[in-house]
Motif scaffolding. Sequence first.
Motif: not given
Length: 74
Positions: A31-55
């Motif tokens: 499941g290393a690929e799934r964990r890497a994808f999950g980590t990447m997805s969480h990082a993307r979500h974090s960036r989107l939340v930060a952008a939403s707060q700025r807006l």
Amino acid sequence: MDIIRASELGEYYYCARAWWLRRVAGQETEGAERRAFGTMSHARHSRLVAASQRLLWIGLGLLIGGIGLVVWAN
């Protein structure tokens, strides 16, 4: 001397055999690929939340500025 990290304690508590296989026998877990994808997805979500707060703050500033202009113009 090997250092045992806090995350390894959690892994050992969850499944001592899996910890042993990874730490002692040197086998990688599945499941290393799934964990890497999950980590990447969480990082993307974090960036989107930060952008939403700025807006949100920009919008609030524009709203207050607009109200100020209306009040000042009258």
